[in-house]
Motif scaffolding. Structure first.
Motif, PDB file in Angstrom:
ATOM      1  N   ALA A 132       0.798  -1.367   0.008  1.00  0.00           N
ATOM      2  CA  ALA A 132       0.180  -0.139   0.024  1.00  0.00           C
ATOM      3  C   ALA A 132       0.781   1.320   0.044  1.00  0.00           C
ATOM      4  CB  ALA A 132      -1.024   0.055   1.102  1.00  0.00           C
ATOM      5  N   SER A 133       0.513   2.104  -0.975  1.00  0.00           N
ATOM      6  CA  SER A 133       1.324   3.274  -1.036  1.00  0.00           C
ATOM      7  C   SER A 133       0.284   4.470  -0.061  1.00  0.00           C
ATOM      8  CB  SER A 133       1.781   3.708  -2.275  1.00  0.00           C
ATOM      9  OG  SER A 133       0.467   3.859  -3.189  1.00  0.00           O
ATOM     10  N   ARG A 134      -0.094   4.254   0.837  1.00  0.00           N
ATOM     11  CA  ARG A 134      -0.744   4.833   1.721  1.00  0.00           C
ATOM     12  C   ARG A 134      -0.684   4.207   3.132  1.00  0.00           C
ATOM     13  NH1 ARG A 134      -5.862   3.176   3.133  1.00  0.00           N
ATOM     14  NH2 ARG A 134      -7.002   1.901   1.577  1.00  0.00           N
ATOM     15  N   ASP A 135      -1.077   5.208   4.225  1.00  0.00           N
ATOM     16  CA  ASP A 135      -1.156   4.423   5.451  1.00  0.00           C
ATOM     17  C   ASP A 135      -2.609   3.875   5.429  1.00  0.00           C
ATOM     18  OD1 ASP A 135       1.445   5.089   6.108  1.00  0.00           O
ATOM     19  OD2 ASP A 135       0.663   7.075   7.083  1.00  0.00           O
ATOM     20  N   LEU A 136      -2.793   2.973   6.559  1.00  0.00           N
ATOM     21  CA  LEU A 136      -3.969   2.177   6.649  1.00  0.00           C
ATOM     22  C   LEU A 136      -4.884   3.163   7.580  1.00  0.00           C
ATOM     23  CD1 LEU A 136      -2.906  -1.163   8.439  1.00  0.00           C
ATOM     24  CD2 LEU A 136      -3.952  -0.919   6.179  1.00  0.00           C
ATOM     25  N   LYS A 137      -6.122   3.075   6.944  1.00  0.00           N
ATOM     26  CA  LYS A 137      -7.345   4.060   7.699  1.00  0.00           C
ATOM     27  C   LYS A 137      -7.584   3.375   8.820  1.00  0.00           C
ATOM     28  CE  LYS A 137      -8.641   5.572   3.024  1.00  0.00           C
ATOM     29  NZ  LYS A 137     -10.009   5.437   1.995  1.00  0.00           N
ATOM     30  N   ASP A 138      -8.127   4.125   9.723  1.00  0.00           N
ATOM     31  CA  ASP A 138      -8.690   3.576  11.118  1.00  0.00           C
ATOM     32  C   ASP A 138      -9.539   2.367  10.810  1.00  0.00           C
ATOM     33  OD1 ASP A 138      -7.330   5.748  12.194  1.00  0.00           O
ATOM     34  OD2 ASP A 138      -9.167   6.963  12.578  1.00  0.00           O
ATOM     35  N   GLU A 139     -10.384   2.317   9.914  1.00  0.00           N
ATOM     36  CA  GLU A 139     -11.516   1.338  10.002  1.00  0.00           C
ATOM     37  C   GLU A 139     -10.673  -0.035   9.348  1.00  0.00           C
ATOM     38  OE1 GLU A 139     -12.180   4.067   6.267  1.00  0.00           O
ATOM     39  OE2 GLU A 139     -11.831   4.260   8.365  1.00  0.00           O
ATOM     40  N   GLU A 140      -9.226   0.125   8.534  1.00  0.00           N
ATOM     41  CA  GLU A 140      -8.717  -0.971   8.048  1.00  0.00           C
ATOM     42  C   GLU A 140      -7.683  -1.419   9.136  1.00  0.00           C
ATOM     43  OE1 GLU A 140      -8.565   0.457   3.576  1.00  0.00           O
ATOM     44  OE2 GLU A 140      -7.161   1.261   4.987  1.00  0.00           O
ATOM     45  N   ILE A 193      -6.461  22.902 -19.950  1.00  0.00           N
ATOM     46  CA  ILE A 193      -5.755  21.878 -19.024  1.00  0.00           C
ATOM     47  C   ILE A 193      -6.381  20.610 -18.844  1.00  0.00           C
ATOM     48  CG2 ILE A 193      -4.883  21.402 -16.950  1.00  0.00           C
ATOM     49  CD1 ILE A 193      -4.766  24.359 -16.265  1.00  0.00           C
ATOM     50  N   VAL A 194      -5.724  19.491 -19.331  1.00  0.00           N
ATOM     51  CA  VAL A 194      -6.405  18.299 -19.271  1.00  0.00           C
ATOM     52  C   VAL A 194      -5.615  17.568 -18.144  1.00  0.00           C
ATOM     53  CG1 VAL A 194      -6.452  15.889 -20.611  1.00  0.00           C
ATOM     54  CG2 VAL A 194      -6.277  18.022 -21.862  1.00  0.00           C
ATOM     55  N   CYS A 195      -6.618  17.253 -17.001  1.00  0.00           N
ATOM     56  CA  CYS A 195      -6.085  16.695 -15.869  1.00  0.00           C
ATOM     57  C   CYS A 195      -6.300  15.188 -15.890  1.00  0.00           C
ATOM     58  CB  CYS A 195      -7.256  17.247 -14.568  1.00  0.00           C
ATOM     59  SG  CYS A 195      -6.825  18.864 -14.374  1.00  0.00           S
ATOM     60  N   ILE A 196      -5.369  14.588 -15.469  1.00  0.00           N
ATOM     61  CA  ILE A 196      -5.048  13.035 -15.313  1.00  0.00           C
ATOM     62  C   ILE A 196      -5.012  12.517 -13.952  1.00  0.00           C
ATOM     63  CG2 ILE A 196      -3.799  10.914 -16.224  1.00  0.00           C
ATOM     64  CD1 ILE A 196      -4.941  12.752 -18.407  1.00  0.00           C
ATOM     65  N   GLY A 197      -5.727  11.672 -13.542  1.00  0.00           N
ATOM     66  CA  GLY A 197      -5.676  11.155 -12.231  1.00  0.00           C
ATOM     67  C   GLY A 197      -5.727   9.802 -12.212  1.00  0.00           C
ATOM     68  N   ARG A 198      -5.569   9.317 -10.848  1.00  0.00           N
ATOM     69  CA  ARG A 198      -5.822   7.714 -10.743  1.00  0.00           C
ATOM     70  C   ARG A 198      -7.184   7.130 -10.249  1.00  0.00           C
ATOM     71  NH1 ARG A 198      -1.376   4.715  -9.351  1.00  0.00           N
ATOM     72  NH2 ARG A 198      -2.852   3.044  -9.259  1.00  0.00           N
ATOM     73  N   GLU A 199      -7.100   5.947 -10.356  1.00  0.00           N
ATOM     74  CA  GLU A 199      -8.661   5.404 -10.048  1.00  0.00           C
ATOM     75  C   GLU A 199      -8.959   5.487  -8.401  1.00  0.00           C
ATOM     76  OE1 GLU A 199      -6.165   2.125  -8.781  1.00  0.00           O
ATOM     77  OE2 GLU A 199      -6.049   3.743 -10.045  1.00  0.00           O
ATOM     78  N   ALA A 200     -10.065   5.547  -8.116  1.00  0.00           N
ATOM     79  CA  ALA A 200     -10.684   5.535  -6.534  1.00  0.00           C
ATOM     80  C   ALA A 200     -10.056   3.951  -6.038  1.00  0.00           C
ATOM     81  CB  ALA A 200     -11.934   5.237  -6.611  1.00  0.00           C
ATOM     82  N   GLY A 201      -9.448   4.327  -4.741  1.00  0.00           N
ATOM     83  CA  GLY A 201      -8.751   3.128  -4.132  1.00  0.00           C
ATOM     84  C   GLY A 201      -7.206   3.136  -4.576  1.00  0.00           C
ATOM     85  N   SER A 202      -6.520   4.041  -5.457  1.00  0.00           N
ATOM     86  CA  SER A 202      -5.418   4.156  -5.437  1.00  0.00           C
ATOM     87  C   SER A 202      -4.660   5.108  -4.365  1.00  0.00           C
ATOM     88  CB  SER A 202      -4.996   5.092  -6.710  1.00  0.00           C
ATOM     89  OG  SER A 202      -3.671   5.475  -6.890  1.00  0.00           O
ATOM     90  N   THR A 204      -1.462   6.445  -4.564  1.00  0.00           N
ATOM     91  CA  THR A 204      -1.242   7.869  -4.979  1.00  0.00           C
ATOM     92  C   THR A 204      -2.165   8.647  -4.881  1.00  0.00           C
ATOM     93  OG1 THR A 204       0.559   6.180  -6.545  1.00  0.00           O
ATOM     94  CG2 THR A 204       0.102   8.570  -6.917  1.00  0.00           C
ATOM     95  N   ARG A 205      -3.513   8.424  -5.416  1.00  0.00           N
ATOM     96  CA  ARG A 205      -4.699   9.479  -5.633  1.00  0.00           C
ATOM     97  C   ARG A 205      -4.921   9.772  -4.184  1.00  0.00           C
ATOM     98  NH1 ARG A 205     -10.430   9.009  -8.799  1.00  0.00           N
ATOM     99  NH2 ARG A 205     -11.538  10.303  -7.585  1.00  0.00           N
ATOM    100  N   ASP A 206      -4.919   8.868  -3.317  1.00  0.00           N
ATOM    101  CA  ASP A 206      -5.286   9.043  -1.834  1.00  0.00           C
ATOM    102  C   ASP A 206      -4.323  10.082  -1.185  1.00  0.00           C
ATOM    103  OD1 ASP A 206      -6.885   8.138   0.738  1.00  0.00           O
ATOM    104  OD2 ASP A 206      -4.738   8.247   1.256  1.00  0.00           O
ATOM    105  N   GLY A 207      -3.114   9.834  -1.412  1.00  0.00           N
ATOM    106  CA  GLY A 207      -2.158  10.868  -0.976  1.00  0.00           C
ATOM    107  C   GLY A 207      -2.059  12.013  -1.492  1.00  0.00           C
ATOM    108  N   PHE A 208      -2.195  12.206  -3.050  1.00  0.00           N
ATOM    109  CA  PHE A 208      -2.117  13.544  -3.602  1.00  0.00           C
ATOM    110  C   PHE A 208      -3.537  14.258  -3.067  1.00  0.00           C
ATOM    111  CE2 PHE A 208      -4.043  15.762  -7.190  1.00  0.00           C
ATOM    112  CZ  PHE A 208      -3.279  16.779  -7.434  1.00  0.00           C
ATOM    113  N   GLU A 209      -4.768  13.602  -3.106  1.00  0.00           N
ATOM    114  CA  GLU A 209      -5.806  14.548  -2.777  1.00  0.00           C
ATOM    115  C   GLU A 209      -5.964  14.795  -1.187  1.00  0.00           C
ATOM    116  OE1 GLU A 209      -9.345  12.199  -4.007  1.00  0.00           O
ATOM    117  OE2 GLU A 209      -9.049  12.795  -6.010  1.00  0.00           O
ATOM    118  N   THR A 210      -5.489  14.094  -0.299  1.00  0.00           N
ATOM    119  CA  THR A 210      -5.261  14.394   0.941  1.00  0.00           C
ATOM    120  C   THR A 210      -4.441  15.533   1.231  1.00  0.00           C
ATOM    121  OG1 THR A 210      -5.526  12.218   1.715  1.00  0.00           O
ATOM    122  CG2 THR A 210      -4.675  13.502   3.260  1.00  0.00           C
TER     123      THR A 210
END
Length: 322
Positions: A132-140, A193-202, A204-210
């Motif tokens: 996982a390229s993010r930390d575990l969430k509390d519920e996980e 501007i053309v915005c490219i992002g990752r899918e839900a559950g990624s 990388t996306r979680d880290g970027f958006e946080t």
């Protein structure tokens, strides 16, 4: 006449005696020489035998050491399954290849499904190690353990032809939430501007958006399922912007500075580059790892792994802890 004959006889006897004495001395000398030669030969044979024995013992000892090492490797066999983050692909590839060289009878597999899927696989016990390229969430967190092996920067990338070289976190937020839609508003050409992002559950996306405070607000032109796809898409579109793991960057895209700070190992370590996250290995507390999986886990969390993680483009957590 008789006196003369007697003299000759006495002389002959004396001569014979002397000759006999001389012959005895020569014989004794020869015998002594022969004995010395035999002793020398015997000594040489003994030395040679001892040398051969030592050499044989040394060879056996070395062979035994090699056999012991070989046995240690050959005793470990089977498969180790890893599943999860696509951003960790390069890191896990370097680590698994090196491990398999040391343990040739073990195969480490990698299933690039994304961080959330890797965490789920660890929860269900369908993989040995989740990635996982993010930390575990509390519920996980219940029943799972997170072990951080590296820190990674999430780089903002554009096409090499793009004139823009730096964005602030606030500008990034405005671009991804649709408040800024033209490159000219941030110093670029007059182009949408053309915005490219990752899918839900990624991860990388979680880290970027946080970090950019854009969770559930991003307006994406394309939602892609791997870091490699993001890099490839941005490389092929002069108006695109995307985010990708520092560990996977290549020269097909241009990396932007964020608030004037480049995405490097040093800026990640000192915290000045703000968009960063952890690379984690997830294990199930209720599932005992197989011997080969335990050996691989111990390997990737050891000091030995630090150089490999660095070569893969991430920052070993051991450096951050110093």
């Amino acid at each position: 006449m008789k006196r003369k004959t007697m003299t000759f006889v006495l002389a002959g006897i004396l001569g014979a005696s002397l000759l006999a004495a001389g012959c005895g001395s020569t014989s004794a000398s020869s015998e002594q020489s022969s004995a010395d030669t035999s002793a020398a030969a015997s000594s040489a044979e003994t030395t040679e035998a001892a040398s051969s024995e030592e050499s044989a013992e040394s060879t056996v000892a070395a062979s035994s050491g090699d056999e012991a090492a070989a046995t240690a490797s050959s005793d470990l066999s089977g498969t180790v399954g890893t599943d999860g983050s696509t951003s960790m692909e390069k890191v896990i590839s370097y680590l698994s290849e090196s491990f398999m060289e040391e343990y040739p009878n073990v195969e480490v597999t990698y299933n690039p499904t994304g961080s959330s899927s890797g965490i789920q696989a660890a929860t269900e016990g369908s993989t040995d190690l989740g990635l996982a390229s993010r930390d575990l969430k509390d519920e996980e967190k219940d029943g799972l353990t997170q072990t951080t092996i590296a820190i990674d920067g999430i780089a903002l990338i554009v096409n090499p032809d793009n004139k823009v070289s730096d964005l602030s976190i606030d500008q990034i937020k405005q671009i991804y939430t649709g408040q800024i839609t033209n490159w000219k508003d941030v110093g670029g050409d007059d182009a949408e501007i053309v915005c490219i992002g990752r899918e839900a559950g990624s991860g990388t996306r979680d880290g970027f958006e946080t970090i950019t405070d854009t969770k559930d607000q991003c307006k994406l032109s394309q939602e892609l399922t791997s870091t490699g796809d993001v890099i490839q898409t941005v490389a092929g579109n002069p108006n695109a912007i995307g985010y990708a793991s520092m560990a996977d960057l290549n020269d097909t895209v241009k990396t932007l500075t964020v608030g004037g700070v480049a995405c490097t190992e040093d800026t990640i370590l000192d915290g000045s580059y703000k968009i960063q996250r952890n690379f984690n290995v997830i294990t199930n507390d209720s599932k005992k790892l197989s011997p080969q999986a335990q050996a691989f886990f111990d390997y990737i969390t050891s000091d030995q792994a630090a150089d490999l993680i660095e070569k893969a483009g991430a920052v070993p957590v051991s450096k951050a802890n110093k």
